[in-house]
Write a protein that holds these residues in place. Structure first.
Motif, short mmCIF file in Angstrom:
data_model
loop_
_atom_site.label_atom_id
_atom_site.label_comp_id
_atom_site.label_asym_id
_atom_site.label_seq_id
_atom_site.Cartn_x
_atom_site.Cartn_y
_atom_site.Cartn_z
N ASP A 106 -6.26 7.84 -0.39
CA ASP A 106 -5.73 6.52 0.53
C ASP A 106 -6.80 5.79 0.86
OD1 ASP A 106 -4.72 4.98 2.37
OD2 ASP A 106 -3.38 6.47 3.30
N THR B 56 -3.36 9.42 10.46
CA THR B 56 -3.33 8.37 9.45
C THR B 56 -2.32 7.54 9.65
OG1 THR B 56 -3.32 7.59 7.10
CG2 THR B 56 -2.61 9.87 7.70
N PHE B 57 -2.03 6.51 9.21
CA PHE B 57 -0.81 5.75 9.21
C PHE B 57 0.28 6.21 8.65
CE2 PHE B 57 1.93 1.84 7.66
CZ PHE B 57 2.35 1.64 9.02
N VAL C 176 -7.93 10.40 3.63
CA VAL C 176 -7.88 9.06 3.87
C VAL C 176 -8.93 8.57 4.13
CG1 VAL C 176 -6.50 7.31 5.31
CG2 VAL C 176 -5.39 9.60 4.52
N CYS D 14 -6.38 2.33 1.41
CA CYS D 14 -5.88 1.50 1.88
C CYS D 14 -6.69 0.68 2.99
CB CYS D 14 -4.43 1.68 2.68
SG CYS D 14 -3.09 2.15 1.35
N GLN D 15 -7.51 1.50 3.73
CA GLN D 15 -8.47 0.43 4.61
C GLN D 15 -9.76 0.51 3.96
OE1 GLN D 15 -8.43 2.70 8.17
NE2 GLN D 15 -6.12 2.40 8.55
N TYR E 92 -2.22 -5.68 2.99
CA TYR E 92 -1.59 -6.07 4.07
C TYR E 92 -2.39 -7.00 4.60
CZ TYR E 92 1.33 -5.99 8.33
OH TYR E 92 1.97 -6.20 9.44
N LYS F 195 -5.71 -6.33 6.49
CA LYS F 195 -6.76 -5.49 5.74
C LYS F 195 -8.08 -6.25 5.30
CE LYS F 195 -3.87 -2.15 6.32
NZ LYS F 195 -3.54 -0.83 5.77
N TYR G 143 -4.60 5.89 15.68
CA TYR G 143 -3.49 5.81 15.89
C TYR G 143 -2.96 6.66 17.27
CZ TYR G 143 -3.59 3.62 11.42
OH TYR G 143 -3.83 2.66 10.50
N GLU H 13 2.93 -9.28 1.58
CA GLU H 13 2.92 -7.96 1.04
C GLU H 13 1.95 -7.92 -0.08
OE1 GLU H 13 3.61 -5.27 3.26
OE2 GLU H 13 5.12 -6.09 4.65
N ALA H 14 1.33 -6.70 -0.30
CA ALA H 14 0.71 -6.65 -1.77
C ALA H 14 -0.01 -5.20 -1.61
CB ALA H 14 -0.20 -7.60 -2.14
N ALA I 27 2.46 5.86 6.54
CA ALA I 27 2.88 5.43 5.06
C ALA I 27 2.06 6.64 4.23
CB ALA I 27 2.12 4.23 4.83
N THR I 28 0.95 7.12 4.81
CA THR I 28 0.64 8.24 3.73
C THR I 28 1.57 9.44 3.81
OG1 THR I 28 -1.63 7.55 4.88
CG2 THR I 28 -1.52 9.60 3.48
N GLY J 158 0.74 -1.18 -0.11
CA GLY J 158 -0.10 0.07 0.13
C GLY J 158 0.87 1.29 -0.15
N THR J 159 1.89 1.25 0.75
CA THR J 159 2.81 2.36 0.71
C THR J 159 3.31 2.66 -0.61
OG1 THR J 159 3.57 1.57 2.95
CG2 THR J 159 4.96 3.31 1.82
C1 LIG Z 1 -2.19 -0.23 5.54
C2 LIG Z 1 -2.20 1.23 5.42
C3 LIG Z 1 -1.13 1.77 4.48
C4 LIG Z 1 0.07 1.30 4.09
O1 LIG Z 1 -0.14 -0.09 3.37
P1 LIG Z 1 1.21 -1.12 3.41
O2 LIG Z 1 0.29 -2.02 2.59
O3 LIG Z 1 1.06 -1.68 4.80
O4 LIG Z 1 2.47 -0.43 2.82
C5 LIG Z 1 -1.29 3.29 4.23
N1 LIG Z 1 -2.39 4.10 4.57
C6 LIG Z 1 -3.20 3.51 5.25
C7 LIG Z 1 -4.19 4.44 6.01
C8 LIG Z 1 -3.34 2.06 5.78
O5 LIG Z 1 -4.23 1.74 6.79
#
Ligand SMILES: *Cc1c(COP(=O)(O)O)cnc(C)c1O
Length: 410
Positions: free
Chosen positions: A177, A87-88, A151, A179-180, A209, A212, A337, A219-220, A90-91, A62-63
């Motif tokens: 974003d 947010t996490f 996000v 990712c969730q 991940y 999720k 978080y 990882e993907a 990674a954003t 996701g990153t």
């Molecule tokens: C999980 C997540 C990511 C990152 O994803 P990865 O696959 O772990 O790199 C980014 N943003 C948010 C909001 C996430 O929950």
């Protein structure tokens, strides 16, 4: 007899699907095409269909999905990109790795998603129009603000209509974003249609991940987009900038999706709508069981959102005490978080201070994620709810004996 309720049970779904999952590995061994290939393409087309987008490009996390999405959508080094502080990381890692600086805007208290009123205020009051292009320049950083990353936190979409409207006015690129937010939906009041998370921005990033709603066995990630040139750029970025083997248009990355993970994701994708439905039922049950507790704030779903219930996040005042109480009766919880990004050591050089984003900061001290996964049984939810009620009754009686003591000494 309930022994232990984990915050997340990843074992059960994989045991249930074991026989099918193993066939993916077996068929990958037959052709030894481990990176890219037909399994990846098959998943990309399935996932694009789910999101209602023309394209999906599989990547290795996701990153990377976020980083490639920002770069392919047109964010350039030296620019500023807006996102929420809760947010996490990674954003903002992706923003930084695209060569830009993160710039934060506070959130709505009830949904914990980007506050579009504050976004407007930021663009109007904390930016100046560039003398020639009229595009916003951040007064804080002196940089051109070129993109915003809403996000879809906890699997519920941000309110996209006003964000997209501001983005049009200020020529901002929108990268979701998501990712969730696999399968989450948003009702556009403007267009009077339900839209899928991942279909509303110039591009959107998904993580697969394991934890999720749709998770790989490793990882993907993936990027979705309706823009053909963005999709083409994404395919280059994930594969060393190649257009053809050993012909490199740009310097890229090693960010491809493994075939085995793609095969696993295709297989699990068939269960996603069922899993999301179960999560919504579980969220509804929590809502029923926990309504009426003084001092506990339940999650809020606006009428225009259909969350995938990735996390079930409540708010309580004495969070540590509450978590300890649940831990003592073997109920796992999480915090998503605990420290807003503008207060992380990693971002001390950005120059933000405590108090800059009061809503995100307050919420960060109160949020607790209760166990949430499709296989969470009703009897376990009953048990969790019973323990939560007990906690609040006990703290109420602690409070009243405290008050009584103060009265008697006064
Ligand atoms: C999980 C997540 C990511 C990152 O994803 P990865 O696959 O772990 O790199 C980014 N943003 C948010 C909001 C996430 O929950």
């Amino acid at each position: 007899m309930i022994t232990e309720i984990p915050f997340l049970d990843l074992v059960t779904p994989h045991v249930e699907l074991e026989a099918e999952l193993v066939t993916v590995f077996r068929s990958a061994l037959k052709t030894a095409s481990f990176v890219g290939g037909p399994m990846v393409e098959g998943f990309e087309s399935d996932f694009a269909k789910l999101c209602g987008t023309r394209y999906c490009v599989g990547v290795n996390s996701g990153t990377d999905a976020l980083r490639f999405a920002l770069m392919a959508a047109g964010v350039r080094p030296g620019e500023s990109v807006i996102t929420a502080p809760n947010t996490f990381i990674a954003t903002t890692e992706a923003i930084g790795q695209a060569g830009a600086l993160p710039e934060f805007v506070d959130i709505y208290e009830r949904t914990c998603n980007l506050n579009s009123g504050k976004l407007r205020q930021y663009l109007e009051e904390q930016c100046d129009p560039h003398p020639i292009t009229r595009r916003p320049v951040s007064r804080r950083t002196g940089r051109l603000v070129t993109a915003v990353v809403p996000v879809h936190l906890y699997g519920q979409t941000a309110d996209m209509d006003p964000i997209l409207k501001l983005a049009r006015t200020y020529k901002l690129i929108v990268v979701e974003d998501a990712c969730q937010a696999h399968g989450a939906e948003y009702f556009s009041r403007k267009e009077q249609v339900w839209k899928k998370a991942g279909s509303m921005g110039k591009a959107a990033a998904f993580s697969f991940y394991p934890g999720k709603n749709l998770g790989a066995c490793g990882e993907a990630g993936a990027v979705t987009t309706n823009d053909e040139s963005v999709a083409k750029k994404l395919r280059q970025l994930r594969d060393h900038g190649q257009v053809e083997k050993y012909y490199h248009e740009i310097e890229g990355y090693n960010g491809r999706l493994d075939a085995i993970q793609a095969g696993i994701l295709s297989l699990k994708l068939r269960h996603l709508s069922d899993w999301n439905r179960l999560r919504r039922v579980i969220a509804g049950t929590y809502g029923e069981l926990l309504t009426g507790i003084d001092g506990l704030i339940l999650p809020f779903e606006p009428s225009w959102a259909r969350a995938n219930c990735h996390l079930y996040v409540i708010r309580v005042r004495d969070r540590q005490e509450f978590r300890n109480w649940l831990a003592a009766v073997n109920i796992g919880t999480g915090i998503h978080y605990p420290v807003p990004l503008h207060l992380q050591n990693a971002y001390s050089t950005l120059g933000y201070r405590k108090g800059d984003f009061p809503v995100a900061e307050r919420v960060a001290t109160e949020i607790v994620s209760l166990p949430m996964f499709p296989q969470l049984h009703r009897t376990k939810q009953n048990y969790i709810a019973k323990r939560v009620w007990e906690y609040f009754r006990a703290s109420e009686s602690r409070l009243s004996s405290e008050e009584a003591r103060i009265e008697s000494t006064a």
